[in-house]
Design a protein around this motif. Structure first.
Motif, mmCIF file in Angstrom:
data_model
loop_
_atom_site.group_PDB
_atom_site.id
_atom_site.type_symbol
_atom_site.label_atom_id
_atom_site.label_comp_id
_atom_site.label_asym_id
_atom_site.label_seq_id
_atom_site.Cartn_x
_atom_site.Cartn_y
_atom_site.Cartn_z
ATOM 1 N N PRO A 64 38.015 23.196 79.126
ATOM 2 C CA PRO A 64 36.982 23.530 78.064
ATOM 3 C C PRO A 64 36.951 22.456 76.838
ATOM 4 C CG PRO A 64 37.906 25.674 78.504
ATOM 5 C CD PRO A 64 38.775 24.540 79.214
ATOM 6 N N PRO A 65 35.839 22.055 76.412
ATOM 7 C CA PRO A 65 35.791 20.981 75.179
ATOM 8 C C PRO A 65 37.153 21.223 74.272
ATOM 9 C CG PRO A 65 33.688 21.798 75.433
ATOM 10 C CD PRO A 65 34.831 22.978 76.267
ATOM 11 N N TYR A 66 37.532 20.268 73.655
ATOM 12 C CA TYR A 66 38.763 19.985 72.779
ATOM 13 C C TYR A 66 40.245 20.463 73.294
ATOM 14 C CZ TYR A 66 34.636 20.613 69.652
ATOM 15 O OH TYR A 66 33.206 20.537 69.199
ATOM 16 N N TYR A 67 39.924 20.816 74.387
ATOM 17 C CA TYR A 67 41.329 21.209 75.229
ATOM 18 C C TYR A 67 41.791 20.158 76.156
ATOM 19 C CZ TYR A 67 41.494 25.462 72.432
ATOM 20 O OH TYR A 67 41.524 26.202 71.334
ATOM 21 N N PRO A 68 43.102 19.775 76.310
ATOM 22 C CA PRO A 68 43.519 18.813 77.250
ATOM 23 C C PRO A 68 43.460 19.424 78.541
ATOM 24 C CG PRO A 68 45.528 20.027 76.238
ATOM 25 C CD PRO A 68 44.098 20.408 75.704
ATOM 26 N N ASP A 69 43.653 18.268 79.344
ATOM 27 C CA ASP A 69 43.611 18.373 80.947
ATOM 28 C C ASP A 69 45.232 18.536 81.467
ATOM 29 O OD1 ASP A 69 40.779 17.853 81.955
ATOM 30 O OD2 ASP A 69 41.321 16.967 80.319
ATOM 31 N N ALA A 70 46.188 18.119 80.556
ATOM 32 C CA ALA A 70 47.587 18.028 80.802
ATOM 33 C C ALA A 70 48.403 18.274 79.524
ATOM 34 C CB ALA A 70 48.061 16.808 81.450
ATOM 35 N N ALA A 144 31.073 35.901 65.819
ATOM 36 C CA ALA A 144 31.110 35.653 64.515
ATOM 37 C C ALA A 144 32.200 34.778 64.041
ATOM 38 C CB ALA A 144 30.997 37.138 63.644
ATOM 39 N N TRP A 145 33.265 35.205 64.712
ATOM 40 C CA TRP A 145 34.551 34.361 64.439
ATOM 41 C C TRP A 145 34.254 32.735 64.749
ATOM 42 C CZ3 TRP A 145 37.672 31.088 66.896
ATOM 43 C CH2 TRP A 145 38.814 30.771 66.560
ATOM 44 N N GLU A 146 33.788 32.581 65.975
ATOM 45 C CA GLU A 146 33.511 31.346 66.521
ATOM 46 C C GLU A 146 32.536 30.529 65.691
ATOM 47 O OE1 GLU A 146 33.316 29.595 70.984
ATOM 48 O OE2 GLU A 146 31.489 30.499 70.418
ATOM 49 N N ALA A 147 31.574 31.229 65.230
ATOM 50 C CA ALA A 147 30.329 30.592 64.302
ATOM 51 C C ALA A 147 31.095 30.212 62.913
ATOM 52 C CB ALA A 147 29.193 31.623 63.884
ATOM 53 N N ALA A 148 32.166 31.089 62.401
ATOM 54 C CA ALA A 148 32.640 30.830 61.316
ATOM 55 C C ALA A 148 33.728 29.574 61.324
ATOM 56 C CB ALA A 148 33.603 32.111 60.579
ATOM 57 N N GLY A 152 28.842 24.757 64.841
ATOM 58 C CA GLY A 152 28.164 24.058 65.726
ATOM 59 C C GLY A 152 28.531 24.335 67.412
ATOM 60 N N VAL A 153 29.665 25.132 67.447
ATOM 61 C CA VAL A 153 30.270 25.417 68.823
ATOM 62 C C VAL A 153 29.936 27.006 69.346
ATOM 63 C CG1 VAL A 153 32.416 25.779 69.959
ATOM 64 C CG2 VAL A 153 32.341 23.792 68.472
ATOM 65 N N THR A 154 29.571 27.020 70.457
ATOM 66 C CA THR A 154 29.266 28.311 71.113
ATOM 67 C C THR A 154 30.064 28.481 72.477
ATOM 68 O OG1 THR A 154 27.259 27.766 71.674
ATOM 69 C CG2 THR A 154 27.024 28.739 69.717
#
Length: 245
Positions: A64-70, A144-148, A152-154
């Motif tokens: 997922p976005p922002y997370y490394p592949d390794a 709601a936590w993710e929006a706070a 811009g991330v969902t």
């Protein structure tokens, strides 16, 4: 200057210096493994099944976005072997070099940023907070936590995450509104803290309530590193994020 630096500065006996270095290396190993377990937990909620090897955690397809592949787990991890186990052709493929020991430039990667692993001892007092913290329990609360956390991330933090007993999505509420938050994940010997926003003291106090007696680890850079150090963390070792270009 940390306590470890002070011991070196005052030329403590060699046996003491060796013990300090060994302690820090063990903490970095625990922090790197804990972070890899968190990356694995989040990736699995998106249908990406990672694999733990002796030297690294790797995912065979884009995480997922922002997370490394390794995420490397040892200082002597082999770059070629790691890159064979990830999809380097995908956009934004990245490697978390937990010891800043790799050189991936020849493979078309560039340094995205450098950071420091951090550790907070169980003997460090927990600061007070006036906010009301608890564990996020429902899909609506998680949204709601993710929006706070980032407006811009969902759909990065999915409801399946709430069923993982080793993960706690933590929130501080003002009425029904989320005003601060963090993610904590428990390993065998430490608790990882990440995605912190709004109120470091409250997040730390809630972790102590959920998993008493375990030290807290994580990684930060820039102003967030300064904020962590102000809350009783110490920097224990460098890491580097490499991004495919």
């Amino acid at each position: 200057m940390t306590s470890h630096d002070k011991r070196w500065h005052f030329r403590a006996p060699w046996c003491t210096i060796t013990r300090v270095i060994t302690d820090n290396e063990a903490l970095v190993r625990a922090a790197a493994l804990n972070n890899a377990e968190w990356c694995d937990a989040l990736s699995r909620t998106h249908g990406v099944k990672g694999e733990f090897g002796a030297a690294a955690w790797t995912a065979p397809r884009r995480t997922p976005p922002y997370y490394p592949d390794a995420v490397t787990l040892t200082a002597d991890a082999d770059a070629a072997q790691i890159l064979e186990r990830v999809d380097t052709s995908s956009d934004d493929c990245s490697v978390k070099d937990s010891y800043s020991s790799l050189d991936l430039s020849a493979a078309g990667f560039e340094v995205l940023f450098d950071a420091q692993w951090i550790h907070r001892s169980t003997s460090t007092p927990f600061p007070r907070t006036e906010l009301r913290w608890r564990r996020v329990e429902t899909a609506a609360e998680l949204a709601a936590w993710e929006a706070a956390w980032d407006g811009g991330v969902t759909d990065l933090f999915l409801p399946d995450l709430l069923a993982d007993e080793t993960v706690a999505v933590l929130a501080a509420f003002d009425g029904s509104a989320v005003v601060a938050g963090a993610v904590a994940n428990r390993s065998a010997s430490v608790v990882g803290l990440s995605n912190t926003f709004g109120d470091w003291p409250g997040a730390l106090a809630q972790i102590a309530h959920l998993w008493p007696g375990l030290p807290v680890v994580g990684y930060e850079s820039g102003d967030d590193l300064d904020a962590a150090l102000a809350q009783g963390f110490e920097a224990i070792g460098p890491l580097r994020i490499w991004l495919a270009q």
